[in-house]
Design an enzyme around this catalytic site. Structure first.
Site, PDB file in Angstrom:
ATOM      1  N   ASP A  45       0.844  -1.206   0.000  1.00  0.00           N
ATOM      2  CA  ASP A  45       0.000   0.000   0.000  1.00  0.00           C
ATOM      3  C   ASP A  45       0.877   1.254   0.000  1.00  0.00           C
ATOM      4  O   ASP A  45       0.378   2.381  -0.090  1.00  0.00           O
ATOM      5  CB  ASP A  45      -1.009  -0.011   1.163  1.00  0.00           C
ATOM      6  CG  ASP A  45      -0.357   0.036   2.531  1.00  0.00           C
ATOM      7  OD1 ASP A  45       0.888  -0.066   2.622  1.00  0.00           O
ATOM      8  OD2 ASP A  45      -1.098   0.176   3.534  1.00  0.00           O
ATOM      9  N   SER A  46       2.204   1.055   0.039  1.00  0.00           N
ATOM     10  CA  SER A  46       3.141   2.161  -0.187  1.00  0.00           C
ATOM     11  C   SER A  46       2.891   2.804  -1.545  1.00  0.00           C
ATOM     12  O   SER A  46       3.349   3.922  -1.798  1.00  0.00           O
ATOM     13  CB  SER A  46       4.587   1.666  -0.105  1.00  0.00           C
ATOM     14  OG  SER A  46       4.771   0.540  -0.941  1.00  0.00           O
ATOM     15  N   ASP A  84      -1.179  -6.382  -0.333  1.00  0.00           N
ATOM     16  CA  ASP A  84      -1.113  -5.719   0.978  1.00  0.00           C
ATOM     17  C   ASP A  84      -2.504  -5.229   1.372  1.00  0.00           C
ATOM     18  O   ASP A  84      -3.147  -4.491   0.610  1.00  0.00           O
ATOM     19  CB  ASP A  84      -0.151  -4.516   0.834  1.00  0.00           C
ATOM     20  CG  ASP A  84       0.455  -4.090   2.145  1.00  0.00           C
ATOM     21  OD1 ASP A  84       0.240  -4.771   3.169  1.00  0.00           O
ATOM     22  OD2 ASP A  84       1.165  -3.061   2.141  1.00  0.00           O
ATOM     23  N   LYS A 114      -0.632  -9.555   2.996  1.00  0.00           N
ATOM     24  CA  LYS A 114       0.111  -9.038   4.155  1.00  0.00           C
ATOM     25  C   LYS A 114      -0.835  -8.151   4.952  1.00  0.00           C
ATOM     26  O   LYS A 114      -1.633  -7.417   4.383  1.00  0.00           O
ATOM     27  CB  LYS A 114       1.340  -8.242   3.709  1.00  0.00           C
ATOM     28  CG  LYS A 114       2.106  -7.640   4.899  1.00  0.00           C
ATOM     29  CD  LYS A 114       3.409  -6.997   4.477  1.00  0.00           C
ATOM     30  CE  LYS A 114       3.246  -5.595   3.942  1.00  0.00           C
ATOM     31  NZ  LYS A 114       2.645  -4.642   4.897  1.00  0.00           N
ATOM     32  N   GLU A 116      -0.954  -5.558   8.529  1.00  0.00           N
ATOM     33  CA  GLU A 116      -0.197  -4.866   9.568  1.00  0.00           C
ATOM     34  C   GLU A 116      -0.809  -5.159  10.948  1.00  0.00           C
ATOM     35  O   GLU A 116      -2.028  -5.138  11.104  1.00  0.00           O
ATOM     36  CB  GLU A 116      -0.215  -3.340   9.322  1.00  0.00           C
ATOM     37  CG  GLU A 116       0.590  -2.938   8.099  1.00  0.00           C
ATOM     38  CD  GLU A 116       0.723  -1.422   7.929  1.00  0.00           C
ATOM     39  OE1 GLU A 116       0.416  -0.663   8.869  1.00  0.00           O
ATOM     40  OE2 GLU A 116       1.146  -1.010   6.834  1.00  0.00           O
ATOM     41  N   GLU A 183       9.561  -4.229  10.523  1.00  0.00           N
ATOM     42  CA  GLU A 183       9.945  -2.928   9.956  1.00  0.00           C
ATOM     43  C   GLU A 183      10.516  -2.004  11.030  1.00  0.00           C
ATOM     44  O   GLU A 183       9.900  -1.795  12.084  1.00  0.00           O
ATOM     45  CB  GLU A 183       8.724  -2.265   9.285  1.00  0.00           C
ATOM     46  CG  GLU A 183       9.073  -0.897   8.695  1.00  0.00           C
ATOM     47  CD  GLU A 183       8.061  -0.360   7.691  1.00  0.00           C
ATOM     48  OE1 GLU A 183       7.088  -1.057   7.364  1.00  0.00           O
ATOM     49  OE2 GLU A 183       8.278   0.780   7.239  1.00  0.00           O
TER      50      GLU A 183
END
Ligand code: KIV
Length: 266
Positions: A45-46, A84, A114, A116, A183
Site C-alpha cells: 500500500d506504499s 497488501d 500481508k 499490519e 519494519e
C-alpha cells in the site's frame, strides 16, 4: 501463475537461504523484478505514496489495491505475489478481513496477503488462514498506525517495547501467519525474533539477521525522492536517467533533430 510457493518461502528459512522481496505496482516493473529472480513481489500500500503521490498510505482503497495487484500478477511468472491489505480492509473484523483478503486471491492473482499488526489482528490472521489464505504479518513500524505512533519512528527501542514485539511475533506465528515482516526495529531485536520463531522473518530497516529483506522498489531505483529512510540502499538513479532522456527528447524536437528520416515513412 507464479511458481514460488509459501512452502518454498518457509523452506528457505529451514535451509538457511535468504529470501528476497521487493515491491512493484504495475506490469512492466513486475516483469523486471521477476526477471531479476526476486522471490516475492509485494504490491504494497506504499503505492499510495510512491505512485499516487499521497502524504501517507491511509487513503488507499481495496479497489485500488486489486487494480494494481492484477497488473503485477500478469507480469510475475515466477515470483510469488502478495497483496497488501489497506487501512480499514481488516480492522473492523474477521468477516471483512476474509472477504477482502479473498479478493486478492480470487480477483487479482495473488497467492497471499500481508496485514499490519500483531495481537490486535490475531483473530483476523486465524480466520484468513482457516479460509486457506496465506498471511504475512507485519510488526514494528506499521505505517497505517502513523497517527498513533506520531510519525515513522523506529520501534522496540526500550526493553519493554522490545519484549512486547517478541510477544507479538510469537502471537502472529501461533495465529497461523506463514511469515513475518519486521519494519524499523533494532537489528539485535530482529535477530532475537528471527531465532525465536520458526516462520521466516523479512526485514525492512531491521538489520542483516532476518531471514529475508524487502525494500520499496521506487527507493531502490531512485524514483521516489520525497524522503529516503536510513535503511534504504539506492542501487540506481532512474529519475536522473529518465530526466536526461526527456530533456534530450524535448531539445531534439525543438531543434528539428527528431524525427529524422529514420523515424519517418516514405
Ligand atoms: O507497503 C509496503 O510497501 C510495505 C513495505 C514495508 C515494504 O509494507
Amino acid at each position: 501463475m507464479s511458481s514460488v510457493t509459501v512452502t518454498d518461502i518457509i523452506n528457505k528459512k529451514k535451509s538457511g537461504k535468504k529470501i528476497t522481496m521487493l515491491t512493484a505496482y504495475d506490469y512492466p516493473f513486475a516483469r523486471i523484478v521477476d526477471e531479476a529472480g526476486i522471490d516475492i513481489i509485494l504490491v504494497g500500500d506504499s503505492l499510495g505514496m510512491v505512485v499516487q503521490g499521497l502524504e501517507n498510505t491511509l487513503p488507499v482503497t481495496m479497489d485500488e489495491m486489486i487494480y494494481h495487484t492484477k497488473m503485477v500478477s500478469r507480469g510475475a511468472q515466477r515470483a510469488m505475489v502478495i497483496g497488501d491489505m489497506p487501512f480499514l480492509s481488516y480492522q473492523a473484523g474477521t468477516a471483512d478481513a476474509v472477504r477482502n483478503a479473498g479478493r486478492f486471491l480470487k480477483e487479482a492473482g495473488a497467492s497471499a496477503v500481508k496485514i499490519e499488526g500483531g495481537s490486535e489482528v490475531a483473530e483476523q490472521i486465524k480466520a484468513m488462514t482457516r479460509s486457506d489464505i496465506p498471511v504475512m504479518a507485519h510488526i514494528g513500524l506499521t505505517p497505517q498506525s502513523i497517527h498513533r505512533m506520531g510519525g515513522y519512528k523506529v520501534q522496540g527501542k526500550t526493553e519493554e517495547s522490545a519484549e512486547r514485539l517478541i510477544e507479538e511475533a510469537l502471537i502472529v506465528e501461533d495465529s497461523g501467519a506463514f511469515s513475518l515482516l519486521l519494519e524499523a526495529i533494532p537489528m539485535g531485536l530482529a535477530k532475537k525474533i528471527t531465532e525465536k520463531i520458526t516462520i521466516p522473518t523479512i526485514g525492512i530497516g531491521a538489520g542483516p539477521h532476518c531471514d529475508g529483506q524487502v525494500l520499496v522498489l521506487h527507493d531502490v531505483i531512485g524514483l521516489f525522492e520525497r524522503f529516503v529512510p536510513k535503511f534504504v540502499k539506492r542501487y540506481a538513479n532512474i529519475k536522473n536517467d529518465v530526466l536526461e532522456a526527456l530533456t534530450r527528447y524535448k531539445a531534439e524536437i525543438e531543434d528539428g533533430a527528431f524525427p529524422s528520416e529514420k523515424e519517418s515513412f516514405k
